[in-house]
Write an enzyme that holds these catalytic residues in place. Structure first.
Site, PDB file in Angstrom:
ATOM      1  N   LYS A 180       3.631   6.924  -1.309  1.00  0.00           N
ATOM      2  CA  LYS A 180       3.538   5.843  -2.326  1.00  0.00           C
ATOM      3  C   LYS A 180       4.619   6.095  -3.213  1.00  0.00           C
ATOM      4  O   LYS A 180       4.948   6.908  -3.872  1.00  0.00           O
ATOM      5  CB  LYS A 180       2.110   5.779  -2.946  1.00  0.00           C
ATOM      6  CG  LYS A 180       1.843   4.917  -4.117  1.00  0.00           C
ATOM      7  CD  LYS A 180       0.610   4.770  -4.551  1.00  0.00           C
ATOM      8  CE  LYS A 180       0.382   3.865  -5.634  1.00  0.00           C
ATOM      9  NZ  LYS A 180      -0.989   4.033  -6.301  1.00  0.00           N
ATOM     10  N   LYS A 233       3.476   2.701   1.260  1.00  0.00           N
ATOM     11  CA  LYS A 233       3.245   1.550   0.289  1.00  0.00           C
ATOM     12  C   LYS A 233       4.524   1.696  -0.668  1.00  0.00           C
ATOM     13  O   LYS A 233       4.709   2.660  -1.173  1.00  0.00           O
ATOM     14  CB  LYS A 233       2.171   1.793  -0.456  1.00  0.00           C
ATOM     15  CG  LYS A 233       1.708   0.997  -1.692  1.00  0.00           C
ATOM     16  CD  LYS A 233       0.572   1.326  -2.213  1.00  0.00           C
ATOM     17  CE  LYS A 233       0.544   0.423  -3.627  1.00  0.00           C
ATOM     18  NZ  LYS A 233      -0.693   1.107  -4.362  1.00  0.00           N
TER      19      LYS A 233
HETATM   20  C1  PBG Z   1      -3.679   2.396  -8.010  1.00  0.00           C
HETATM   21  C2  PBG Z   1      -3.097   1.350  -7.337  1.00  0.00           C
HETATM   22  C3  PBG Z   1      -1.996   0.730  -7.358  1.00  0.00           C
HETATM   23  C4  PBG Z   1      -1.921  -0.230  -6.247  1.00  0.00           C
HETATM   24  C5  PBG Z   1      -3.089  -0.062  -5.336  1.00  0.00           C
HETATM   25  N1  PBG Z   1      -3.658   1.260  -6.106  1.00  0.00           N
HETATM   26  C6  PBG Z   1      -0.924   0.525  -8.493  1.00  0.00           C
HETATM   27  C7  PBG Z   1      -0.142   1.273  -9.030  1.00  0.00           C
HETATM   28  O1  PBG Z   1       0.053   2.435  -8.494  1.00  0.00           O
HETATM   29  O2  PBG Z   1       0.082   1.187 -10.338  1.00  0.00           O
HETATM   30  C8  PBG Z   1      -0.789  -1.415  -5.892  1.00  0.00           C
HETATM   31  C9  PBG Z   1      -1.398  -2.439  -5.020  1.00  0.00           C
HETATM   32  C10 PBG Z   1      -0.502  -3.637  -5.408  1.00  0.00           C
HETATM   33  O3  PBG Z   1       0.411  -3.767  -6.072  1.00  0.00           O
HETATM   34  O4  PBG Z   1      -0.839  -4.461  -4.533  1.00  0.00           O
HETATM   35  N2  PBG Z   1      -3.193   3.538  -7.992  1.00  0.00           N
HETATM   36 ZN    ZN Z   2      -4.041   4.804  -9.954  1.00  0.00          ZN
END
Ligand code: PBG
Ligand code: ZN
Length: 310
Positions: A180, A233
């Site tokens: 991520k 992601k």
């Molecule tokens: C939380 C999380 C996030 C997303 C999924 N789980 C946001 C972040 O890390 O700030 C993003 C999903 C999206 O942008 O559709 N940890």
């Molecule tokens: Zn988070």
């Protein structure tokens, strides 16, 4: 006959934002067609997805009360826990994946409790671990089928695996958000989930988009800790990572087609600048061709409809 790649409805996971309160179906301004849904209004969307044969949901909860440690996240009567029970009652066959993190539950918007190190405030990685295990167990107890930790804390998979195993949930798999990246593409999500960090950013725990090799190391670590499936992601800017993960490991790979990717398509489509249906299907094919086994996407309802000739 010679097409190598196919997108099917079985590839899709549909994310839902469950919001506290009653009689709420509020469209997210930067995500047209996506809503914050209260528990009593969620059923309409659930039924629609189930009728389209979408096999799985990913659940996010936005609670009424936020505090420094995100205690609302692990309550048996919490928002996600209640949503799981309601969906399971409506459609027992639908798979429920829960996002396991604290940023929607903390008043500061970070993914775990904070501490001060060297004059700087940052997330307390190790203090977050037992809390993540507790949250995952409470999701499993409510009936979640898969837990998906998204906070990028070091050691999160091992901690959750231990927690689940000792609570009698050895059979519940972990889908780790392993690769991520710290991305600007999460902007609209943070409006939807009201989870923007109140100060600073997430770059001390999420990855630098410049580092592909590090993503491979993160995936290897999470698998060693017991992850059953891994996620890459965002999607579009990280297709190479999907491919590398798929080739290097033999576990199912998920891709998250995130909020900013969705917002860009919607904005251009609304102006008539692109052909939304063709753009979205081409993107889905791209994810599959890159090696994704499943696609978490806000386009899921439309994709399912288009696949079924609608
Ligand atoms: C939380 C999380 C996030 C997303 C999924 N789980 C946001 C972040 O890390 O700030 C993003 C999903 C999206 O942008 O559709 N940890
Ligand atoms: Zn988070």
């Amino acid at each position: 006959m010679v097409r190598e790649t196919a997108v099917t409805v079985d590839d899709l996971v549909y994310p839902l934002f469950i919001y506290h309160g009653k009689d709420l179906r509020r469209e997210i301004p930067s995500m047209p067609g996506q809503f914050q849904l209260s528990l009593d209004r969620m059923g309409e969307v659930v039924d629609e997805a189930v009728a389209l044969k979408i096999p799985a949901f990913l659940l996010f909860g936005i609670p009424a009360e936020k505090d420094a440690v995100g205690s609302a996240a692990s309550q048996d009567r919490g928002i996600v826990q209640e949503a799981i029970r309601l969906i399971k009652k409506r459609s027992p066959e639908t798979l429920i994946i829960t996002d396991v993190c604290f940023c929607e539950y903390t008043d500061h918007g970070h993914c775990g409790p904070l501490h001060e190190v060297g004059g700087r405030i940052d997330v307390h990685n190790d203090a977050t671990l037992p809390l993540l295990a507790e949250q995952a167990v409470s999701h499993a107890r409510a009936g979640a089928d898969v837990v998906a930790p998204s906070g990028m804390m070091d050691g999160m998979v091992a901690a959750i695996r231990d927690g689940l195993d000792s609570a009698g949930f050895a059979h519940i798999p972990i889908l780790s958000y392993a690769a991520k990246f710290a991305s600007a593409y999460y902007g609209p999500f943070r409006d939807a989930a009201e989870s923007a960090p109140a100060f600073g950013d997430r770059r001390t725990y999420q990855m630098d988009p410049a580092n592909g090799d590090e993503a491979i190391r993160e995936v290897a670590l999470d698998l060693a800790e017991g992850a059953d499936m891994v996620m890459v992601k965002p999607g579009l800017a990280f297709m190479d990572i999907i491919r590398r993960v798929k080739e290097k490991f033999t576990v199912p790979v998920a891709v998250y087609n995130v909020s900013g990717e969705y917002a860009m398509v919607k904005a251009a489509a609304q102006r008539g600048w692109i052909d939304e249906r063709r753009i979205v299907m081409e993107t889905m094919l791209g994810f599959k061709r890159a090696g994704a086994d499943m696609i978490l996407t806000y386009h899921a309802l439309d994709v399912a409809r288009w696949l079924q000739g609608g």
